[in-house]
Enzyme design. Structure first.
Site, PDB file in Angstrom:
ATOM      1  N   SER A 139       0.851  -1.189   0.000  1.00  9.72           N
ATOM      2  CA  SER A 139       0.000   0.000   0.000  1.00  9.72           C
ATOM      3  C   SER A 139       0.884   1.234   0.000  1.00  9.72           C
ATOM      4  O   SER A 139       2.032   1.181   0.456  1.00  9.72           O
ATOM      5  CB  SER A 139      -0.895   0.005   1.250  1.00  9.72           C
ATOM      6  OG  SER A 139      -1.511   1.259   1.449  1.00  9.72           O
ATOM      7  N   TYR A 152      -2.819  -1.498  10.107  1.00  9.42           N
ATOM      8  CA  TYR A 152      -2.770  -1.629   8.652  1.00  9.42           C
ATOM      9  C   TYR A 152      -1.454  -1.087   8.108  1.00  9.42           C
ATOM     10  O   TYR A 152      -0.783  -1.745   7.294  1.00  9.42           O
ATOM     11  CB  TYR A 152      -3.946  -0.884   8.013  1.00  9.42           C
ATOM     12  CG  TYR A 152      -3.961  -0.952   6.506  1.00  9.42           C
ATOM     13  CD1 TYR A 152      -4.507  -2.046   5.850  1.00  9.42           C
ATOM     14  CD2 TYR A 152      -3.427   0.078   5.731  1.00  9.42           C
ATOM     15  CE1 TYR A 152      -4.521  -2.125   4.467  1.00  9.42           C
ATOM     16  CE2 TYR A 152      -3.440   0.006   4.348  1.00  9.42           C
ATOM     17  CZ  TYR A 152      -3.986  -1.094   3.724  1.00  9.42           C
ATOM     18  OH  TYR A 152      -3.981  -1.167   2.348  1.00  9.42           O
TER      19      TYR A 152
END
Length: 262
Positions: A139, A152
């Protein structure tokens, strides 16, 4: 890496980036195998795409993957591409006493532990192929941590580091026929990881555009693909991470926690 006539396993392939990649790669005469934890969703995908094979397992629980290597060797011995797309994303206040430790680490279990487990279990099978590819999806938040999503961000930074280590180990033993690529998506609201995300938000990337960038990178044997805003996030993470992360925090904390963190 040619993207036709391959045998491809995609984790998290019942929705989002995984399903979109599966559908595009299916157009190029590839055998697609979807791995997911929800049998109902697997059945629904197979009904829409009868040529897809499916396998039920939960990558956040590596013990459910134990039989996967032997199953693949028996049914799909030509497996040569693995795409780790299974992922979760949750916002947490670290001060919220209702949030358990198990909930807090759940993103890490799926995003990082799941990726490590699948790669470890299948790497030696991939090494037997004339040409193979592993795609690990991290990401833009692997380069800049965001305060609203502490687990995350940590999980995706771990995916980034693990992918680099995997690449270097393969290079060290001369297994250059096994390509490794890190796909670094920016925000892609169409993946529906979060209801807060909007397709009209600044910096959002359309899912078809991300898939096009990913396939181009796979075809060109890229080590890393930073499409859209991810390219700027990687640069900011190198030259000025602290102020960039602070700006993200001041923007996103009110968005996710309008009543405050406490």
């Amino acid at each position: 890496m040619k993207l036709t006539n391959n045998t491809i396993l995609i984790t998290g392939g019942t929705s989002g980036i995984g399903l979109a990649l599966a559908e595009r790669l299916d157009e190029a005469d590839n055998q697609i195998i979807i791995l997911g934890r929800n049998q109902t969703k697997l059945t629904q995908v197979q009904q829409r795409h009868p040529k897809f094979a499916t396998y039920q397992a939960d990558v956040s629980r590596p013990e459910t993957l134990a039989a996967l290597p032997s199953w693949l060797k028996t049914h799909y011995p030509k497996l040569n591409i693995v795409i780790n797309s299974a992922g979760t994303m949750r916002a947490f206040s670290l001060f919220d006493e209702s949030v358990s430790v198990n909930a807090l680490v759940s993103d890490i279990q799926t995003n990082l532990i799941g990726t490590i487990a699948v790669d470890k279990l299948l790497i030696n099978q991939l090494r037997t192929q004339p040409e193979a590819l592993i795609v690990n999806i991290s990401s833009g938040l692997a380069n800049l941590g965001v305060a609203t999503h502490p687990s995350y961000s940590a999980s995706k930074a771990g995916v980034h580091m693990f992918t680099d280590a995997l690449h270097e180990q393969l290079q060290s033993i001369g297994a250059t026929q096994v390509h490794v690529m890190e796909l670094v998506p920016p925000m892609v609201a169409e993946t529906n990881l979060e209801s807060v995300s909007s397709t009209t938000a600044p910096g959002n990337m359309k899912l078809p555009d991300l898939i096009t960038a990913a396939l181009k990178g796979m075809n060109q044997d890229k080590k890393r693909v930073n499409p859209g805003l991810s390219k700027g996030m990687r640069l900011a993470g190198k030259i000025a991470p602290d102020p960039a992360e602070h700006r993200l925090a001041t923007t996103m904390i009110p968005q996710y926690f309008p009543n405050g963190l406490i």
